[in-house]
Design an enzyme around this catalytic site. Sequence first.
Site, mmCIF file in Angstrom:
data_model
loop_
_atom_site.group_PDB
_atom_site.id
_atom_site.type_symbol
_atom_site.label_atom_id
_atom_site.label_comp_id
_atom_site.label_asym_id
_atom_site.label_seq_id
_atom_site.Cartn_x
_atom_site.Cartn_y
_atom_site.Cartn_z
ATOM 1 N N GLY A 129 0.787 -1.227 0.000
ATOM 2 C CA GLY A 129 0.000 0.000 0.000
ATOM 3 C C GLY A 129 0.825 1.286 0.000
ATOM 4 N N SER A 130 2.074 1.244 -0.519
ATOM 5 C CA SER A 130 2.872 2.480 -0.493
ATOM 6 C C SER A 130 2.314 3.519 -1.478
ATOM 7 C CB SER A 130 4.353 2.195 -0.771
ATOM 8 O OG SER A 130 4.543 1.761 -2.090
ATOM 9 N N ASN A 131 1.762 3.081 -2.605
ATOM 10 C CA ASN A 131 1.139 4.047 -3.524
ATOM 11 C C ASN A 131 -0.092 4.688 -2.888
ATOM 12 O OD1 ASN A 131 2.398 4.199 -6.343
ATOM 13 N ND2 ASN A 131 2.424 1.997 -5.927
ATOM 14 N N LEU A 188 -4.356 -7.201 -6.842
ATOM 15 C CA LEU A 188 -3.942 -8.312 -7.697
ATOM 16 C C LEU A 188 -5.091 -9.057 -8.377
ATOM 17 C CD1 LEU A 188 -1.003 -9.800 -5.604
ATOM 18 C CD2 LEU A 188 -0.902 -8.318 -7.612
ATOM 19 N N LYS A 189 -6.312 -8.833 -7.942
ATOM 20 C CA LYS A 189 -7.426 -9.588 -8.535
ATOM 21 C C LYS A 189 -7.944 -8.881 -9.795
ATOM 22 C CE LYS A 189 -7.868 -12.933 -5.667
ATOM 23 N NZ LYS A 189 -7.825 -14.328 -6.063
ATOM 24 N N ILE A 236 -10.508 -7.160 -12.075
ATOM 25 C CA ILE A 236 -11.674 -6.338 -11.721
ATOM 26 C C ILE A 236 -12.906 -6.894 -12.433
ATOM 27 C CG2 ILE A 236 -12.661 -4.005 -11.970
ATOM 28 C CD1 ILE A 236 -10.504 -4.326 -9.780
ATOM 29 N N ASN A 266 -5.173 1.877 -13.152
ATOM 30 C CA ASN A 266 -4.274 0.923 -12.497
ATOM 31 C C ASN A 266 -2.844 1.371 -12.721
ATOM 32 O OD1 ASN A 266 -3.407 -1.546 -11.236
ATOM 33 N ND2 ASN A 266 -2.898 -2.328 -13.275
ATOM 34 N N HIS A 302 1.025 -0.208 -13.147
ATOM 35 C CA HIS A 302 1.762 -1.461 -13.390
ATOM 36 C C HIS A 302 3.252 -1.107 -13.414
ATOM 37 C CE1 HIS A 302 2.384 -5.522 -14.866
ATOM 38 N NE2 HIS A 302 3.291 -5.012 -15.692
ATOM 39 N N ASP A 304 -3.987 -5.590 -17.579
ATOM 40 C CA ASP A 304 -2.967 -4.677 -18.134
ATOM 41 C C ASP A 304 -3.140 -4.307 -19.602
ATOM 42 O OD1 ASP A 304 -1.750 -4.868 -15.602
ATOM 43 O OD2 ASP A 304 -0.573 -6.612 -16.233
#
Length: 293
Positions: free
Chosen positions: A93-95, A168-169, A171, A185, A187, A228
């Site tokens: 969760g750093s972003n 990671l799941k 959407i 998102n 990446h 992605d």
Amino acid sequence: MEAQAINPHFPTTLNSKNRNFMAKITCFPQSPTWVSCKSHNLSFVPEFGTSLKKDLSLRSSCVVKAKVGSDGGEELGEGVSRKNLAVFVSGGGSNFRSIHEAILDGRINGDIVVLVAKCGGANYARNKGIPVIVFPKTKSGSEGLSPHDLVSALRKFKVDNVLLAGFLKLIPAELIRAYPKSILNIHPSLLPSFGGKGYYGMKVHRAVIASGVRYSGPTIHFVDEHYDTGRILAQRVVPVLVTDTAEELAARVLQEEHQVYVEVAAALCEERIIWREDGVPLIRSKDDPDKFS
Ligand code: GRF
């Protein structure tokens, strides 16, 4: 409520008094213009009158979004309203934290109204008074929302945009249909290279190093129903050094991620994203409205 007296960086506990009740309320500054307040005494909510923007029931507690000051600065420029953001995380969760800090500093014209986490361990958000919901369902099925309930929850929080930050799941299509052109998102490679199912975390950086490419960097893209492949909105480039380990490269890329996601979130919340005729999204420069990147 004496919201203006609240230190912008720490939760504050206030005693709110009126003729009907006295409730202990913990207030968490969320941005220069609003605080969220939590109390386990639900009965105080209607008493806030005009300063009450919304109330949301969350398990046994209650979260209130209250405007700070009388001229709370809800508007930016020509009628650009503050945006309600949902951030989705799976891991560190750093972003998410760097976006939240940028909101507290006034660099983003929006508020994180809910954190969506893959598991229940989102302590940073809870400590900051940000409601946390779990998605998808946990293996035991005891916690977590279905796609349908997730969309309803985001509607309830009046979410304008969704920011995936290490979620990671895949959407669900239901969410993508409910929020067209509104989900981003990040990446950690220069898409379309090193993206798609299976390319996550250190796997991306190991593949980048093994390929021999000399540059990498984060990509921010709109989200579609696949991993992605959505339209690319922003990229940053970092060198891949000949001595790099995957961890070293990941750290260099992550540093850029924190900057670019804040810049993109700021542009999103200021409605500076426009769509070129061929479907490519562009960011209008804040300083020069004739410039796009
Ligand atoms: C980042 O590298 C991001 O690009 C990827 O997952 C990682 C999340 O890191 N999607 P953090 O949880 O924000 O620290």
